[in-house]
Write a protein that holds these residues in place. Structure first.
Motif, PDB file in Angstrom:
ATOM      1  N   ALA A  25      -1.262   3.976  -3.125  1.00  0.00           N
ATOM      2  CA  ALA A  25      -2.209   2.933  -3.493  1.00  0.00           C
ATOM      3  C   ALA A  25      -1.655   1.906  -4.467  1.00  0.00           C
ATOM      4  CB  ALA A  25      -3.462   3.571  -4.095  1.00  0.00           C
ATOM      5  N   ASP A  26      -0.612   2.241  -5.203  1.00  0.00           N
ATOM      6  CA  ASP A  26      -0.095   1.304  -6.199  1.00  0.00           C
ATOM      7  C   ASP A  26       0.899   0.308  -5.616  1.00  0.00           C
ATOM      8  OD1 ASP A  26       1.739   3.259  -5.646  1.00  0.00           O
ATOM      9  OD2 ASP A  26       2.486   3.437  -7.706  1.00  0.00           O
ATOM     10  N   MET A  27       1.095   0.333  -4.297  1.00  0.00           N
ATOM     11  CA  MET A  27       2.037  -0.580  -3.653  1.00  0.00           C
ATOM     12  C   MET A  27       1.307  -1.619  -2.821  1.00  0.00           C
ATOM     13  SD  MET A  27       5.151   1.742  -2.158  1.00  0.00           S
ATOM     14  CE  MET A  27       6.059   2.912  -3.162  1.00  0.00           C
ATOM     15  N   THR A  28       1.881  -2.812  -2.757  1.00  0.00           N
ATOM     16  CA  THR A  28       1.441  -3.802  -1.777  1.00  0.00           C
ATOM     17  C   THR A  28       2.051  -3.434  -0.426  1.00  0.00           C
ATOM     18  OG1 THR A  28       3.346  -5.256  -2.123  1.00  0.00           O
ATOM     19  CG2 THR A  28       1.426  -5.576  -3.573  1.00  0.00           C
ATOM     20  N   SER A  29       1.579  -4.101   0.612  1.00  0.00           N
ATOM     21  CA  SER A  29       2.140  -3.863   1.940  1.00  0.00           C
ATOM     22  C   SER A  29       3.638  -4.165   1.963  1.00  0.00           C
ATOM     23  CB  SER A  29       1.411  -4.733   2.977  1.00  0.00           C
ATOM     24  OG  SER A  29       1.966  -4.572   4.256  1.00  0.00           O
ATOM     25  N   GLU A  30       4.035  -5.254   1.311  1.00  0.00           N
ATOM     26  CA  GLU A  30       5.446  -5.630   1.294  1.00  0.00           C
ATOM     27  C   GLU A  30       6.280  -4.576   0.561  1.00  0.00           C
ATOM     28  OE1 GLU A  30       2.946  -7.570   0.425  1.00  0.00           O
ATOM     29  OE2 GLU A  30       2.925  -9.021   2.072  1.00  0.00           O
ATOM     30  N   GLN A  31       5.755  -4.049  -0.520  1.00  0.00           N
ATOM     31  CA  GLN A  31       6.469  -3.010  -1.260  1.00  0.00           C
ATOM     32  C   GLN A  31       6.575  -1.727  -0.441  1.00  0.00           C
ATOM     33  OE1 GLN A  31       3.937  -3.063  -4.721  1.00  0.00           O
ATOM     34  NE2 GLN A  31       5.414  -4.230  -5.941  1.00  0.00           N
ATOM     35  N   ALA A  32       5.527  -1.414   0.308  1.00  0.00           N
ATOM     36  CA  ALA A  32       5.548  -0.216   1.145  1.00  0.00           C
ATOM     37  C   ALA A  32       6.570  -0.356   2.273  1.00  0.00           C
ATOM     38  CB  ALA A  32       4.158   0.053   1.710  1.00  0.00           C
ATOM     39  N   VAL A  33       6.682  -1.542   2.841  1.00  0.00           N
ATOM     40  CA  VAL A  33       7.696  -1.795   3.871  1.00  0.00           C
ATOM     41  C   VAL A  33       9.090  -1.560   3.304  1.00  0.00           C
ATOM     42  CG1 VAL A  33       8.801  -3.583   5.274  1.00  0.00           C
ATOM     43  CG2 VAL A  33       6.306  -3.377   5.250  1.00  0.00           C
ATOM     44  N   GLU A  34       9.326  -2.121   2.136  1.00  0.00           N
ATOM     45  CA  GLU A  34      10.645  -1.967   1.505  1.00  0.00           C
ATOM     46  C   GLU A  34      10.929  -0.506   1.184  1.00  0.00           C
ATOM     47  OE1 GLU A  34      13.200  -3.627  -2.355  1.00  0.00           O
ATOM     48  OE2 GLU A  34      11.145  -4.320  -2.000  1.00  0.00           O
ATOM     49  N   TRP A  35       9.927   0.181   0.638  1.00  0.00           N
ATOM     50  CA  TRP A  35      10.127   1.594   0.281  1.00  0.00           C
ATOM     51  C   TRP A  35      10.408   2.433   1.520  1.00  0.00           C
ATOM     52  CZ3 TRP A  35       8.095   6.251   1.604  1.00  0.00           C
ATOM     53  CH2 TRP A  35       8.449   7.341   0.787  1.00  0.00           C
ATOM     54  N   LEU A  36       9.612   2.260   2.578  1.00  0.00           N
ATOM     55  CA  LEU A  36       9.811   3.053   3.789  1.00  0.00           C
ATOM     56  C   LEU A  36      11.164   2.774   4.414  1.00  0.00           C
ATOM     57  CD1 LEU A  36       8.787   5.029   5.902  1.00  0.00           C
ATOM     58  CD2 LEU A  36       7.655   3.108   7.060  1.00  0.00           C
ATOM     59  N   GLY A  37      11.586   1.506   4.401  1.00  0.00           N
ATOM     60  CA  GLY A  37      12.890   1.167   4.948  1.00  0.00           C
ATOM     61  C   GLY A  37      14.019   1.920   4.263  1.00  0.00           C
ATOM     62  N   GLN A  38      13.863   2.145   2.964  1.00  0.00           N
ATOM     63  CA  GLN A  38      14.873   2.923   2.249  1.00  0.00           C
ATOM     64  C   GLN A  38      14.678   4.425   2.453  1.00  0.00           C
ATOM     65  OE1 GLN A  38      15.673   1.542  -1.900  1.00  0.00           O
ATOM     66  NE2 GLN A  38      14.157  -0.045  -1.447  1.00  0.00           N
ATOM     67  N   VAL A  89      -1.299  -0.068   9.042  1.00  0.00           N
ATOM     68  CA  VAL A  89      -1.905   1.079   8.361  1.00  0.00           C
ATOM     69  C   VAL A  89      -2.209   0.798   6.894  1.00  0.00           C
ATOM     70  CG1 VAL A  89      -0.813   2.715   9.940  1.00  0.00           C
ATOM     71  CG2 VAL A  89       0.336   2.142   7.787  1.00  0.00           C
ATOM     72  N   TRP A  90      -1.797  -0.366   6.410  1.00  0.00           N
ATOM     73  CA  TRP A  90      -1.945  -0.646   4.980  1.00  0.00           C
ATOM     74  C   TRP A  90      -3.223  -1.396   4.645  1.00  0.00           C
ATOM     75  CZ3 TRP A  90       1.087   2.445   2.604  1.00  0.00           C
ATOM     76  CH2 TRP A  90       1.211   2.372   1.219  1.00  0.00           C
ATOM     77  N   GLU A  91      -3.575  -2.405   5.428  1.00  0.00           N
ATOM     78  CA  GLU A  91      -4.761  -3.182   5.111  1.00  0.00           C
ATOM     79  C   GLU A  91      -5.225  -3.958   6.326  1.00  0.00           C
ATOM     80  OE1 GLU A  91      -3.411  -5.651   1.924  1.00  0.00           O
ATOM     81  OE2 GLU A  91      -2.540  -7.152   3.239  1.00  0.00           O
ATOM     82  N   ASP A  92      -6.472  -4.437   6.248  1.00  0.00           N
ATOM     83  CA  ASP A  92      -7.072  -5.226   7.320  1.00  0.00           C
ATOM     84  C   ASP A  92      -7.877  -6.344   6.660  1.00  0.00           C
ATOM     85  OD1 ASP A  92      -8.422  -6.292   9.451  1.00  0.00           O
ATOM     86  OD2 ASP A  92      -9.169  -4.403  10.244  1.00  0.00           O
ATOM     87  N   ASP A  93      -7.462  -7.582   6.900  1.00  0.00           N
ATOM     88  CA  ASP A  93      -8.137  -8.735   6.273  1.00  0.00           C
ATOM     89  C   ASP A  93      -8.255  -8.552   4.766  1.00  0.00           C
ATOM     90  OD1 ASP A  93      -8.400  -9.965   8.714  1.00  0.00           O
ATOM     91  OD2 ASP A  93     -10.426  -9.235   9.065  1.00  0.00           O
ATOM     92  N   ASN A  94      -7.161  -8.116   4.164  1.00  0.00           N
ATOM     93  CA  ASN A  94      -7.068  -7.929   2.705  1.00  0.00           C
ATOM     94  C   ASN A  94      -7.928  -6.788   2.174  1.00  0.00           C
ATOM     95  OD1 ASN A  94      -5.241 -10.129   2.315  1.00  0.00           O
ATOM     96  ND2 ASN A  94      -6.972 -11.543   2.473  1.00  0.00           N
ATOM     97  N   VAL A  95      -8.476  -5.976   3.067  1.00  0.00           N
ATOM     98  CA  VAL A  95      -9.174  -4.761   2.654  1.00  0.00           C
ATOM     99  C   VAL A  95      -8.194  -3.605   2.754  1.00  0.00           C
ATOM    100  CG1 VAL A  95     -11.062  -3.159   3.144  1.00  0.00           C
ATOM    101  CG2 VAL A  95     -11.406  -5.623   3.409  1.00  0.00           C
TER     102      VAL A  95
END
Length: 278
Positions: free
Chosen positions: A75-88, A36-42
């Motif tokens: 929008a201010d998060m990368t996919s990796e940051q969003a994963v970490e945030w959601l996990g918490q 849900v975050w990005e597709d081919d860096n888009v």
């Protein structure tokens, strides 16, 4: 331009028996978010938030769960940051009310003008609701019909879907109850269900993330003016600027709409050339 806009709202039961289930959602965050975050860096226009089913604690009552001073992943998060945030964020604890009131909490989150939730809902975004609970919904209001009507009015053409990780039948594991009210909403919105007893939620959220993105892609593109005669060319403009002539389309004369057999990827554009009526 082809774009994907999705608001994902987790509704997590925070009663005493939910520690293991919350841990499984934490583990599955990395399966859902990349889709849900990005597709081919888009980058997609995605927001992810978490509320609880507790409508007795005045600090909750539909308020987005605060993690690291952030109410929702955006929008201010990368996919990796969003994963970490959601996990918490989905680790909402187990001290909540034993009266799980999911419909009431969702209504409050979306309709109560809570300051804490400002900016979460995007007007043109598909709303994906994911309920996680080992009990049925104890909400008295709104009724099922009122709840669906609320979502219809709120989301309009952008659409919504309800998904539930609940007991779909008489539970095999302890301390649970069949989520009949949740299952009814899932059926009415063409959502999906996973047994809350499943050992892992990753494959389910992986598939649903992919499905919601694919379902958000437009394959119909209304023209901005009335054409005079036939459409001359239909081109796909790729994110890198390259163009591809598309022959796999139909043209609906009455609505002046180009309909693609295979839609274009996020970040791409459709360019239609025609003579317009003066």
């Amino acid at each position: 331009e082809q774009r994907v806009a999705i608001d994902v709202l987790f509704v997590v039961d925070n009663s005493l028996s939910m520690a293991a289930e919350q841990a499984k959602v934490q583990e599955a965050a990395a399966d859902l978010v990349p889709w849900v975050w990005e597709d081919d860096n888009v980058r997609h226009d995605t927001h992810i938030g978490v509320i609880t089913t507790d409508m007795e604690d005045e600090d909750q009552e539909g308020r987005l769960h605060l993690v690291n001073q952030i109410r929702f992943a955006g929008a201010d998060m990368t996919s990796e940051q969003a994963v970490e945030w959601l996990g918490q964020a989905v680790a909402v604890g187990t001290n909540g009310s034993a009266q799980e009131r999911a419909r009431e909490a969702i209504q409050a989150a979306l309709m109560a003008d809570l300051v804490e939730n400002d900016g979460f809902l995007q007007d043109d975004a598909h709303l994906m609701l994911i309920v996680v609970s080992d009990e049925d919904d104890a909400s008295e209001t709104p009724s099922t019909d009122e709840f669906i009507e609320m979502l219809d009015q709120l989301k309009g053409d952008a659409g919504y879907s309800i998904h539930a990780i609940v007991y779909p039948e008489v539970p095999d594991c302890p301390d649970g109850d069949v989520g009949l009210a949740h299952l009814e909403l899932v059926e009415l919105t063409l959502g999906t269900t996973l047994d809350v007893c499943s050992p892992t939620y990753g494959p389910y959220l992986d598939a649903e993330g992919q499905n919601v993105v694919n379902g958000s892609l437009e394959d119909r593109f209304p023209l901005s003016a009335v054409p005079q005669g036939a459409v001359i060319t239909v081109e796909e403009v790729l994110p890198n600027g390259d163009t591809v002539i598309r022959a796999d389309y139909d043209y609906a004369n009455q609505s002046h709409t180009v309909i693609l057999e295979d839609t274009i990827k996020p970040g791409g554009k459709l360019r239609v050339t025609y003579h317009r009526v003066p």
